[in-house]
Write an enzyme that holds these catalytic residues in place. Structure first.
Site, PDB file in Angstrom:
ATOM      1  CG  ASP A   1     -53.019 -20.960  58.961  1.00 18.40           C
ATOM      2  OD1 ASP A   1     -52.788 -19.847  58.451  1.00 18.40           O
ATOM      3  OD2 ASP A   1     -53.663 -21.845  58.385  1.00 18.40           O
TER       4      ASP A   1
ATOM      5  CG  HIS B   1     -48.706 -20.831  57.324  1.00 17.00           C
ATOM      6  ND1 HIS B   1     -49.907 -21.233  56.758  1.00 17.00           N
ATOM      7  CD2 HIS B   1     -48.018 -21.978  57.576  1.00 17.00           C
ATOM      8  CE1 HIS B   1     -49.942 -22.555  56.683  1.00 17.00           C
ATOM      9  NE2 HIS B   1     -48.808 -23.031  57.174  1.00 17.00           N
TER      10      HIS B   1
END
Length: 402
Positions: free
Chosen positions: A217, A240
């Site tokens: 993430d 991310h």
């Protein structure tokens, strides 16, 4: 504990405090070193929570001050635990983790909140050569438990530790002020969900420096209620990217992300709000001197953020009410793995304002990079370093398209 080990601990703390020997030791617990093994902890799979709590209470209540809670080398299992203050004399003990910590198994239970929490403390240092292993992994169906949370903490630092395979966030600063994460190594599989490296929420005067972060993430995420957050010297990837959001209600102000490297991530630098978000504000945000390497979506403002189609039908059709303003992307260079390297998708109801793209130098293979702007008040200020290519405004081959 032998005299030689005590000398080593003293020298280690001297170095970690930058030469200022805040927490010293001489002989035994009375001198300030509280070894969890002397309170019953032992390596293995049995829960050591009670021993850790007993050692903490002794260190926190030390009348002499200058206390150190020591987790020596070895692999220790421990259940969900909270080290709370305030401590006697005001300052928290140094927490020196040289071993490996893992969640206990069997009847031991971890909640959806945090595994290890430090709360209501000032002048805390959590450091060492050790590892916090959340035992999450790529396909974990376990609760999304944050590995380490500082909640209601001030003037405190997490330094030099290694974090692997959290079940949720690896490190979280919550309701804290004047806190820092320095020299951390954080790793989880790229396929692991909701495993942000460092998350900041409802906190102020935060510094995140010189850390290597790769997760499934965001490497760093800055959430609502945060102000004066500076991120420097972070190497990010996989994951991310570095994100602000998701946002709503509580304002985010005064963020600087500088001198970072982002590699092989699905986003680079991103500000995100859900559709239907309540009124809020995100302002005075600067991303500068960032190097990208094979990053998809290097520069993003997304006010229609809806991952995995998890928006309700009612929210999906409602614009975000978060106002994004005074955002600068400056000296961003490197390579994009996507053709559209800059996407500013702002709210129909609250268009972005004061957005500046300055010195953007991104390459998209053998094709020109494109920029897409929607609901940006006026034309984003662009510092063009190359002639326009075709109609509209271009920065090194970026085309403005609405």
């Amino acid at each position: 504990m032998g005299t030689f080990l005590k000398v080593c601990i003293s020298l280690y703390l001297f170095v970690m405090h930058g030469g200022v020997h805040v927490h010293g030791s001489s002989n035994g617990a009375a001198a300030g070193v509280y070894d969890v093994t002397e309170y019953g902890a032992s390596p293995g799979n049995e829960d050591n929570k009670d021993a850790f709590v007993a050692a903490w209470r002794a260190a926190c209540s030390s009348a002499a001050g200058n206390a150190t809670l020591l987790v020596p080398e070895g692999t220790f299992a421990v259940g969900a635990i909270e080290f709370s203050g305030p401590c006697k004399g005001g300052d928290a003990p140094v927490v020196l983790i040289n071993g490996v910590l893992r969640p206990c198994t069997g009847r031991c239970h971890l909640s959806d909140d945090a595994w290890i929490t430090f709360s209501a403390l000032t002048d805390l240092l959590v450091t060492g050569a050790g590892t916090l292993d959340g035992q999450g992994g790529a396909q974990s169906n376990k609760p999304k438990t944050t590995t380490l949370e500082l909640d209601g903490v001030a003037n405190s630092t997490v330094r030099g530790l290694r974090f692997v395979d959290s079940r949720g966030f690896h490190v979280s600063f919550h309701r804290s002020t004047r806190v820092a994460a320095e020299g951390l190594h954080i790793h989880a599989p790229a396929s692991s969900h909701n495993t942000d490296g460092i998350h900041v929420g409802f906190s102020s005067h935060v510094r995140i420096t010189d850390s290597v972060i790769g997760t499934g993430d965001d490497c760093v995420s800055v959430g609502p209620g945060s102000s004066d957050v500076v991120v420097t010297g972070v190497i990010c990837g996989p994951g991310h990217g570095i994100s602000v959001g998701s946002l709503g209600r509580e304002a985010v102000r005064g963020l600087v992300i500088r001198n970072c490297t982002v590699r092989g991530t699905t986003n680079g630098l991103r500000i995100k709000t859900w559709p239907g978000s309540p009124p809020g504000l995100a302002s005075n945000i600067t991303f500068e001197d960032i190097t990208m390497a094979n990053v998809s979506n290097p520069i993003v403002i997304d006010q229609h953020y809806c991952p995995h189609d998890h928006c309700s039908d009612a929210d999906r059709d409602r614009p975000s009410l978060v106002q994004i303003s005074d955002v600068t992307f400056r000296r961003i260079e490197g390579t994009s793995s996507s053709k559209v390297a800059v996407q500013l998708r702002c709210s129909e109801e609250r268009p972005c304002s004061g957005v500046r793209l300055d010195g953007i130098n991104l390459r998209c293979g053998d094709q020109p990079c494109h920029a897409q702007f929607a609901n940006v008040r006026g034309t984003p200020a662009l510092d063009a370093q190359a002639p326009s290519l075709g109609a509209g405004i271009a920065v090194l081959g970026f085309h403005r398209s609405l």
